[in-house]
Design an enzyme around this catalytic site. Structure first.
Site, short mmCIF file in Angstrom:
data_model
loop_
_atom_site.label_atom_id
_atom_site.label_comp_id
_atom_site.label_asym_id
_atom_site.label_seq_id
_atom_site.Cartn_x
_atom_site.Cartn_y
_atom_site.Cartn_z
N CYS A 43 43.19 -63.00 -8.18
CA CYS A 43 41.94 -62.32 -8.20
C CYS A 43 41.27 -62.74 -9.35
CB CYS A 43 42.23 -60.70 -8.29
SG CYS A 43 40.42 -59.87 -8.26
N ASN A 44 40.07 -63.52 -9.24
CA ASN A 44 39.34 -64.24 -10.21
C ASN A 44 38.63 -63.06 -11.22
OD1 ASN A 44 39.16 -66.39 -8.10
ND2 ASN A 44 38.81 -67.27 -9.96
N THR A 45 38.22 -61.99 -10.46
CA THR A 45 37.57 -60.89 -11.12
C THR A 45 38.73 -60.06 -12.02
OG1 THR A 45 36.14 -60.64 -9.44
CG2 THR A 45 36.31 -58.68 -10.64
N CYS A 64 36.42 -67.25 -6.09
CA CYS A 64 37.00 -65.71 -5.69
C CYS A 64 38.14 -66.04 -4.67
CB CYS A 64 35.86 -64.80 -5.27
SG CYS A 64 36.77 -63.25 -4.41
N THR A 65 39.32 -65.43 -4.68
CA THR A 65 40.29 -65.81 -3.67
C THR A 65 39.83 -65.29 -2.21
OG1 THR A 65 41.27 -63.71 -4.30
CG2 THR A 65 42.08 -65.64 -5.38
N HIS A 66 38.98 -64.55 -2.03
CA HIS A 66 38.33 -64.09 -0.70
C HIS A 66 37.83 -65.45 0.11
CE1 HIS A 66 39.36 -60.01 -1.93
NE2 HIS A 66 39.22 -59.65 -0.97
#
Length: 268
Positions: A89-91, A201-203
């Site tokens: 998760c980048n965040t 973002c991984t999404h």
């Protein structure tokens, strides 16, 4: 191939803190499944424990203090049984990775990094659009990364929380996705013509096909999933904790909202 195991319990006691202990993979939702796929491909013998905090997704619009608290709490639980932690998760990486590494110095903690470097190495892309969450964009990690490559390209950044919601709700390539992504990209494309896009973002890779529909086939998309899997492999090897088994590793999927498990299986 060993069938996928989906359950909500931790690995067996005899696995804990041995080379057979699992690698925990954490995301704020289901986006980290893309990173999980790359890890399974590169490290097929490792046991893996995935947790998505789907009940609290998305993280990207929450205050940093709340994100840090959520990530720390989940990391503490996962690391009671895991030998390493991947922040898929980048965040979570931008907000909490430094604090986690300070608290668990003896455990490999691998985070995500927006694929700025791969975007510039593949070709001399001069106009790069970086799509990310608001939390990732406001943290210093991304600012330092962009500054490091200043002069090699012109970077434009855009917060794209709608992409996280689309993926969490299962709208990957339908009319809802096309409408939302058009509303996001049309104003940007009216001002600039990017020759590369970084999915920060991984999404986001799960809606890459719909994004490419608006950008055109000549604009490549870059994400950090493969690089994160390679870094995990390097860190496990350096620490001497690679799984010695020759059998395919077990995979356990868990989520704070059990209704998400079916979607996770589908995305795998």
């Amino acid at each position: 191939m060993q069938p996928l195991t989906v359950r909500s319990c931790a690995p067996t006691a005899e696995d804990v803190k041995t080379t057979a202990a699992p690698v925990a993979v954490f995301d704020s939702g289901i986006g980290g499944i893309g990173v999980l796929r790359e890890i399974r491909k590169l490290l097929p013998h490792e046991n893996l424990l995935y947790f998505g905090d789907t009940a609290m997704a998305p993280y990207g619009e929450r205050p940093p203090e709340e994100i840090r608290s959520l990530v720390t709490r989940h990391a503490a639980r996962l690391l009671t049984s895991a030998k390493a932690l991947v922040l898929a998760c980048n965040t979570a990486t931008a907000v909490a990775a430094e604090a986690l590494r300070g608290a668990w110095r003896e455990i490999p903690i691998i985070g995500m990094e927006p694929a700025i470097k791969p975007a510039l190495l593949e070709k001399k892309h001069k106009t790069v659009l970086v799509l990310a969450t608001a939390a990732t964009l406001r943290e210093q990690k991304l600012s330092r990364l962009l500054k490091a490559y200043q002069g090699r390209a012109t970077f434009y950044t855009c917060a794209a929380p709608c992409l996280v919601r689309l993926v969490e709700e299962g709208h990957l390539d339908d009319e809802v996705a096309r409408r939302e992504i058009a509303a996001l990209l049309d104003p940007i494309l009216a001002r600039i013509s990017p020759d590369a896009v970084v999915l920060g973002c991984t999404h986001f890779p799960f809606v890459a096909g719909t994004i490419s529909h608006f950008l055109g086939p000549s604009v490549p998309l870059f994400d950090g999933a493969e690089g994160t899997a390679r870094e995990l492999s390097r860190r496990l090897e350096a620490a001497g904790i690679c799984n010695k088994s020759t059998k395919r590793g077990r995979l356990v999927l868990t989520a704070s909202s059990p209704a998400s498990l079916a979607v996770m299986q589908q995305l795998l």
